[in-house]
Write a protein that holds these residues in place. Structure first.
Motif, PDB file in Angstrom:
ATOM      1  N   UNK A 218       0.846  -1.198   0.000  1.00  0.00           N
ATOM      2  CA  UNK A 218       0.000   0.000   0.000  1.00  0.00           C
ATOM      3  C   UNK A 218       0.883   1.250   0.000  1.00  0.00           C
ATOM      4  N   UNK A 219       0.772   2.049  -1.046  1.00  0.00           N
ATOM      5  CA  UNK A 219       1.521   3.301  -1.150  1.00  0.00           C
ATOM      6  C   UNK A 219       0.539   4.460  -1.292  1.00  0.00           C
ATOM      7  N   UNK A 220       1.054   5.686  -1.312  1.00  0.00           N
ATOM      8  CA  UNK A 220       0.178   6.860  -1.438  1.00  0.00           C
ATOM      9  C   UNK A 220      -0.435   6.945  -2.833  1.00  0.00           C
ATOM     10  N   UNK A 221       0.152   6.237  -3.818  1.00  0.00           N
ATOM     11  CA  UNK A 221      -0.384   6.225  -5.183  1.00  0.00           C
ATOM     12  C   UNK A 221      -1.392   5.107  -5.406  1.00  0.00           C
ATOM     13  N   UNK A 222      -1.497   4.189  -4.462  1.00  0.00           N
ATOM     14  CA  UNK A 222      -2.387   3.046  -4.624  1.00  0.00           C
ATOM     15  C   UNK A 222      -1.677   1.766  -4.220  1.00  0.00           C
ATOM     16  N   UNK A 223      -2.297   0.643  -4.532  1.00  0.00           N
ATOM     17  CA  UNK A 223      -1.738  -0.659  -4.158  1.00  0.00           C
ATOM     18  C   UNK A 223      -0.858  -1.183  -5.287  1.00  0.00           C
ATOM     19  N   UNK A 224       0.365  -1.570  -4.935  1.00  0.00           N
ATOM     20  CA  UNK A 224       1.270  -2.219  -5.880  1.00  0.00           C
ATOM     21  C   UNK A 224       1.328  -3.710  -5.555  1.00  0.00           C
ATOM     22  N   UNK A 225       1.475  -4.511  -6.575  1.00  0.00           N
ATOM     23  CA  UNK A 225       1.578  -5.953  -6.381  1.00  0.00           C
ATOM     24  C   UNK A 225       2.986  -6.438  -6.701  1.00  0.00           C
ATOM     25  N   UNK A 226       3.566  -7.204  -5.791  1.00  0.00           N
ATOM     26  CA  UNK A 226       4.907  -7.761  -5.995  1.00  0.00           C
ATOM     27  C   UNK A 226       4.807  -9.275  -6.047  1.00  0.00           C
ATOM     28  N   UNK A 227       5.423  -9.874  -7.061  1.00  0.00           N
ATOM     29  CA  UNK A 227       5.513 -11.331  -7.170  1.00  0.00           C
ATOM     30  C   UNK A 227       6.991 -11.709  -7.255  1.00  0.00           C
ATOM     31  N   UNK A 228       7.367 -12.715  -6.481  1.00  0.00           N
ATOM     32  CA  UNK A 228       8.762 -13.160  -6.454  1.00  0.00           C
ATOM     33  C   UNK A 228       8.818 -14.677  -6.625  1.00  0.00           C
ATOM     34  N   UNK A 229       9.632 -15.118  -7.578  1.00  0.00           N
ATOM     35  CA  UNK A 229       9.910 -16.540  -7.794  1.00  0.00           C
ATOM     36  C   UNK A 229      11.373 -16.788  -7.469  1.00  0.00           C
ATOM     37  N   UNK A 230      11.682 -17.843  -6.735  1.00  0.00           N
ATOM     38  CA  UNK A 230      13.061 -18.209  -6.411  1.00  0.00           C
ATOM     39  C   UNK A 230      13.267 -19.682  -6.744  1.00  0.00           C
ATOM     40  N   UNK A 231      14.192 -19.950  -7.643  1.00  0.00           N
ATOM     41  CA  UNK A 231      14.550 -21.324  -8.016  1.00  0.00           C
ATOM     42  C   UNK A 231      15.649 -21.798  -7.065  1.00  0.00           C
ATOM     43  N   UNK A 232      15.267 -22.686  -6.152  1.00  0.00           N
ATOM     44  CA  UNK A 232      16.187 -23.138  -5.096  1.00  0.00           C
ATOM     45  C   UNK A 232      17.082 -24.253  -5.594  1.00  0.00           C
ATOM     46  N   UNK A 233      16.455 -25.340  -6.065  1.00  0.00           N
ATOM     47  CA  UNK A 233      17.234 -26.521  -6.450  1.00  0.00           C
ATOM     48  C   UNK A 233      16.370 -27.406  -7.335  1.00  0.00           C
ATOM     49  N   UNK A 234      16.966 -28.444  -7.889  1.00  0.00           N
ATOM     50  CA  UNK A 234      16.238 -29.391  -8.739  1.00  0.00           C
ATOM     51  C   UNK A 234      16.513 -30.797  -8.243  1.00  0.00           C
ATOM     52  N   UNK A 235      15.423 -31.551  -8.013  1.00  0.00           N
ATOM     53  CA  UNK A 235      15.567 -32.905  -7.483  1.00  0.00           C
ATOM     54  C   UNK A 235      15.694 -33.909  -8.625  1.00  0.00           C
TER      55      UNK A 235
END
Length: 235
Positions: A218-235
């Motif tokens: 929530x900012x003074x300009x409105x709501x911003x959306x953040x998406x984060x993907x993290x590639x940890x490892x591969x089985x």
């Protein structure tokens, strides 16, 4: 057309596991889900309320240095996830948190247990709360999202905040990261999305362990959306 799916739900049973472990009859299943939601909301509200009290007591002299400001933003209490295990007479709650400074204070756990018991009215069940610190905090997308939120609320450029968040992942052992932010960036009238990616991110590979979070700011300009993907490892 692209068919989008949550990376965590897509990998349940392979690299991801459920955060609630209990058994209930079909007629009582919805009550159990509502109880889990109340417990999680109560814990998050307690940490938010006490974090605001602590921030109000801080002296504003720390604002002179950008490095100190970034450290205080990255060291805030951020819950990565909450595990709930229910037995016949006991509810076990395990809080996985990045920097458990607030919950380690004397009497904090007892106060939190009282709040949860009032919320769920558990008369016949005993509540047991445990705190578990995350080994690599900057490997968790929730902590990076909280860091970006702290920077944006302090009027830091969104591009700079995204780049700094990706730099923090160098401290953790990961193979790839992607940060996407959408909304009225920089106060512009037209909303848009910006994205930064570093390393590999095989979203269609089920055996790839990928952590993901979606976080509103929530900012003074409105709501911003953040998406984060993290590639940890591969089985």
């Amino acid at each position: 057309m692209g068919q989008k799916i949550n990376p965590l739900g897509f990998r349940l049973g392979t690299t991801q596991k459920h955060h609630s472990f209990w058994f209930a009859q079909p007629k009582n299943y919805s009550e159990g889900l509502q109880e889990d939601k109340k417990i999680r909301n109560c814990i998050k509200n307690y940490i938010q309320k006490n974090r605001k009290k602590g921030s109000n007591r801080k002296v504003e002299s720390d604002s002179s240095s950008d490095n100190r400001k970034m450290d205080s933003g990255s060291s805030s209490e951020v819950i990565t996830h909450i595990e709930i295990q229910k037995e016949i007479d006991t509810i076990h709650v395990i809080i996985h948190i990045g920097f458990p400074n607030l919950l380690k204070k004397k009497g904090a756990i007892e106060e939190l247990e009282k709040d949860i018991q009032k919320e769920i009215n558990s008369v016949n069940q005993r509540l047991n709360i445990a705190i578990e610190k995350v080994k690599e905090p900057y490997r968790q997308p929730n902590i990076l999202a909280e860091y970006i939120a702290f920077q944006l609320k302090n009027r830091v450029s969104f591009r700079k905040a995204m780049k700094k968040a990706i730099e923090l992942t160098k401290k953790a052992d990961i193979k790839g990261v992607k940060v996407k932010i959408a909304g009225r960036l920089g106060g512009k009238e037209i909303a848009r999305a910006e994205c930064i990616k570093k390393g590999r991110l095989p979203l269609q590979t089920i055996r790839a362990k990928i952590d993901y979070c979606c976080y509103p700011i929530r900012t003074i300009y409105g709501v911003l959306g953040v998406k984060i993907w993290i590639f940890v490892d591969e089985e």
